[in-house]
Design an enzyme around this catalytic site. Structure first.
Site, short mmCIF file in Angstrom:
data_model
loop_
_atom_site.label_atom_id
_atom_site.label_comp_id
_atom_site.label_asym_id
_atom_site.label_seq_id
_atom_site.Cartn_x
_atom_site.Cartn_y
_atom_site.Cartn_z
N GLY A 209 19.31 17.22 7.25
CA GLY A 209 18.18 18.12 7.53
C GLY A 209 18.29 18.80 8.88
N ASP A 210 18.79 18.08 9.87
CA ASP A 210 19.00 18.65 11.20
C ASP A 210 20.00 19.80 11.12
OD1 ASP A 210 18.95 18.59 14.22
OD2 ASP A 210 21.04 18.02 13.89
N ALA A 211 21.10 19.57 10.41
CA ALA A 211 22.11 20.62 10.27
C ALA A 211 21.53 21.83 9.54
CB ALA A 211 23.32 20.08 9.51
#
Length: 161
Positions: A43-45
């Site tokens: 999700g961060d990416a």
């Protein structure tokens, strides 16, 4: 991580398959069974890439400005604010994924409170979950609303200084 440790990991991960390729360890990915920090990693990416694409509407030539602006937007402080704004839009399933991510054991950086960091981890886990389930319309809807909320809040903060 030491070089020797990295080397052992690479040796374990990249096993030749006998036909010139690399043997895969898993045939599929079940987001429901993944550790919440793995979901947050994805999700961060995704959110980083989403934000970088969106800020091209404002700047297209100054890479340092793009980097600094996107890093600010994807910070734990702003992701926490975004989550609080989108929470009413979420299904019970999505809230449960968020809680799994929020409650995962991790270490908060100095740039955010522990609560903000855990909240942002939950936010990222939710995005990673939706990404891996290929729920692209819903993922885009939540990322776009989060970007809108963060942009608006940043403008208010800047104008109050």
């Amino acid at each position: 991580m030491t070089f020797e440790h990295l080397r052992k990991l690479v040796d374990m991960m990249f096993v030749p398959d006998g036909s010139g390729g690399v043997q895969q360890r898993y045939d599929d990915v079940d987001p429901k069974s993944l550790h919440p920090l793995v979901l947050a990693y994805i999700g961060d990416a995704y959110f980083h890439l989403f934000v970088r694409g969106r800020i091209l509407s404002y700047e297209q030539s100054k890479v340092q400005v793009l980097h600094q602006f996107s890093a600010q937007i994807v910070s734990a402080v702003w992701q926490d604010k975004a989550y609080r704004a989108i929470e009413p839009m979420l299904s019970e399933e999505e809230k449960a994924v968020y809680r799994r991510g929020r409650n995962a054991k991790s270490h908060a950086p100095r740039s955010a409170s522990v609560a903000q960091y855990h909240s942002s981890t939950g936010f990222e886990a939710l995005l990673g979950y939706l990404y891996l389930l290929e729920r692209t319309d819903r993922l885009y809807e939540l990322a776009e609303e989060s970007f809108r909320v963060i942009s608006k809040a940043m403008m208010v903060e800047i104008s109050n200084k």
